[in-house]
Design an enzyme around this catalytic site. Structure first.
Site, PDB file in Angstrom:
ATOM      1  N   GLU A  88       1.150  -0.974  -0.154  1.00 51.59           N
ATOM      2  CA  GLU A  88      -0.093   0.020  -0.069  1.00 51.59           C
ATOM      3  C   GLU A  88       0.668   1.499   0.004  1.00 51.59           C
ATOM      4  O   GLU A  88       1.206   1.465   0.685  1.00 51.59           O
ATOM      5  CB  GLU A  88      -0.943   0.061   1.049  1.00 51.59           C
ATOM      6  CG  GLU A  88      -1.599  -1.239   1.516  1.00 51.59           C
ATOM      7  CD  GLU A  88      -2.724  -1.567   0.584  1.00 51.59           C
ATOM      8  OE1 GLU A  88      -3.494  -0.160   0.163  1.00 51.59           O
ATOM      9  OE2 GLU A  88      -3.301  -2.351   0.265  1.00 51.59           O
ATOM     10  N   SER A  89       1.854   1.400  -1.366  1.00 51.89           N
ATOM     11  CA  SER A  89       2.238   2.620  -1.105  1.00 51.89           C
ATOM     12  C   SER A  89       3.279   2.441  -1.146  1.00 51.89           C
ATOM     13  O   SER A  89       4.263   1.482  -1.468  1.00 51.89           O
ATOM     14  CB  SER A  89       1.651   3.807  -0.356  1.00 51.89           C
ATOM     15  OG  SER A  89       0.774   4.252  -1.237  1.00 51.89           O
ATOM     16  N   CYS A 146      -2.030   4.101   1.326  1.00 55.41           N
ATOM     17  CA  CYS A 146      -2.698   4.426   0.464  1.00 55.41           C
ATOM     18  C   CYS A 146      -4.570   3.484   1.196  1.00 55.41           C
ATOM     19  O   CYS A 146      -3.702   2.604   2.238  1.00 55.41           O
ATOM     20  CB  CYS A 146      -3.310   4.497  -0.623  1.00 55.41           C
ATOM     21  SG  CYS A 146      -3.013   3.117  -1.603  1.00 55.41           S
ATOM     22  N   SER A 165       3.363   0.956  -8.584  1.00 52.77           N
ATOM     23  CA  SER A 165       3.862   1.259  -8.338  1.00 52.77           C
ATOM     24  C   SER A 165       5.309   1.858  -8.034  1.00 52.77           C
ATOM     25  O   SER A 165       5.348   1.036  -9.030  1.00 52.77           O
ATOM     26  CB  SER A 165       4.124   0.892  -6.410  1.00 52.77           C
ATOM     27  OG  SER A 165       2.110   1.183  -6.011  1.00 52.77           O
ATOM     28  N   HIS A 190       1.869   6.229  -7.684  1.00 53.46           N
ATOM     29  CA  HIS A 190       1.335   5.274  -7.591  1.00 53.46           C
ATOM     30  C   HIS A 190       0.195   5.629  -8.105  1.00 53.46           C
ATOM     31  O   HIS A 190      -0.628   6.656  -8.403  1.00 53.46           O
ATOM     32  CB  HIS A 190       0.608   5.631  -5.994  1.00 53.46           C
ATOM     33  CG  HIS A 190       1.578   5.053  -5.156  1.00 53.46           C
ATOM     34  ND1 HIS A 190       2.839   3.642  -5.290  1.00 53.46           N
ATOM     35  CD2 HIS A 190       3.099   5.876  -4.428  1.00 53.46           C
ATOM     36  CE1 HIS A 190       4.102   4.493  -4.093  1.00 53.46           C
ATOM     37  NE2 HIS A 190       3.620   5.457  -3.725  1.00 53.46           N
TER      38      HIS A 190
END
Length: 414
Positions: free
Chosen positions: A87-88, A102, A258, A271
């Site tokens: 997630e990022s 995120c 990403s 992203h």
């Protein structure tokens, strides 16, 4: 440390989602793309000579587990380590850690574990600055605690001030119009050193359909770094990045992207969430420039968003030579001219300045901004005008939800 914070809002169109339909879709195709960002700085020359880079993979994993994400890959140079996350991204310098997450991540829960490892039990570092920021949510109902609202985020931080008062006893601020897209900032500043850092972030929404399709897996493609490299090339991002030392890209299945790039002391991270219902892309770099106009222009040209939010953090006096956002308009090849709609500014503590400018493509600015107010009432239940009246003494450390501060900037047509 002097912090200049600039936010620019570029709008072409806004889709207002009926509340019932929004709730039905939260668990499926809708996704909260804009990242939460946590930056924690420590005093150089104190503690482990390697600083935060001495934290091993298992220690970093335990920090990230608090946010409900994990490491996918890593690149390093002489100055920092960069991690692509599920997630990022995560960036680790000797005396600074930047975590961007995120979706439904619980980023603030990382702070306690990070401080435990960096200051109390392992490295002996001394904290000097904590910053947390995010844009207002499109889907606050989908966020887990402690991120359902900025009020809850501040309450969570305040409730942990007994653990480390310097980190958890800062102040919260609101930038931008409460009736439109706005920005929340939390700062706890114990720093007395001058700095020259600048970080720009371009958050883009409603991406062009042709651009969105570039970030879906094609026939014969699979998730991972190889397809990530292909997405970097076919999207045109390579022309924006130039020739960094390292590029670490990752493609997700069935879609998503990403990327981290390292060049000397600086990072760039991108992203992309390409689903039509919630298309989003972000481009962030801490490369210090006197003027970011050409960079912002090129990023907008690559992603062709319907609207974008541009933010700039800078350790510099507002009279410094960074002239980005001075012009009343942005001309983007193939997209048109973005006119500045309004401008806001705000002092954050004694030595921090925040500025915000809104831009719109249509000459009828008010008509374009009107749906943003509708979106606030339909979607953004975490932003409430009553928060603007809440004050508290910075020295008070007893948790009390009614004493949480939010200071607002004044917005005026410009």
């Amino acid at each position: 440390m002097l912090l200049v914070f600039v936010t620019a809002f570029v709008q072409q169109s806004v889709v207002v989602v009926p509340r019932g339909l929004r709730q039905k879709r939260l668990a499926t195709e809708w996704f909260e793309g804009p990242e939460k960002t946590l930056e924690v700085c420590f005093t150089p020359g104190v503690g482990d000579p390697q600083g935060c880079r001495a934290l091993k993979a298992d220690a970093l994993g335990s920090i990230l587990a608090e946010a409900r994400c994990e490491i996918l890959s890593m690149r390093s140079n002489a100055h920092l380590d960069a991690y692509v996350l599920s997630e990022s991204s995560l960036f680790v310098y000797p005396h600074k850690v930047v975590i961007k997450t995120c979706g439904r991540t619980t980023l603030l829960r990382c702070l306690r574990r990070l401080l435990e490892l960096a200051t109390f039990t392992h490295l002996g570092l001394r904290l000097e600055w904590v910053g947390y920021s995010r844009k207002n949510y499109a889907f606050p109902d989908a966020q887990p605690s402690p991120h359902t609202s900025f009020h809850e985020e501040l309450a969570y931080l305040k409730a942990h001030s007994h653990i480390h008062s310097a980190a958890f006893d800062g102040r919260g601020y609101l930038l931008g119009p409460i009736t439109g897209d706005h920005w929340f900032v939390y700062v706890s500043d114990q720093c007395e050193r001058p700095g020259v850092e600048r970080t720009i972030n371009v958050m883009m929404f409603d991406l062009d359909d042709a651009v969105r399709r570039l970030f879906y897996l094609g026939d014969g493609e699979s998730s991972g770094p190889a397809t990530g490299d292909d997405m970097t090339a076919r999207s045109g991002l390579g022309t924006v990045l130039g020739h960094p030392e390292h590029i670490d890209a990752h493609a997700f299945s069935p879609c998503g992207y990403s990327m981290n790039a390292l060049d000397d002391l600086f990072y760039t991270t991108v992203h992309v969430t390409p689903q039509a219902e919630c298309s989003y892309a972000s481009f962030e770099t801490n490369t210090p420039l006197d003027n970011y106009d050409a960079l912002v222009n090129r990023v907008l040209e690559v992603f062709r968003p319907g609207r974008a939010v541009v933010t700039l953090f800078a350790d510099a006096h507002p009279s410094a030579d960074c002239t980005t956002f001075d012009a009343p308009q942005i001309d983007v090849n193939g997209l048109g001219t973005y006119q500045r709609a309004d401008f806001s500014s705000l002092h954050v503590e004694a030595d921090c300045v925040c500025m915000m400018a809104n831009y719109a493509l249509s000459p009828d600015i008010q008509e374009l901004l009107r749906p943003a107010a509708d979106r606030l009432s339909n979607n953004n239940t975490d932003e409430h005008p009553s928060l603007l009246t809440k004050k508290y003494s910075r020295r008070r450390r007893t948790p009390h939800h009614n004493n949480l501060p939010v200071s607002a900037a004044c917005s005026s047509p410009h």
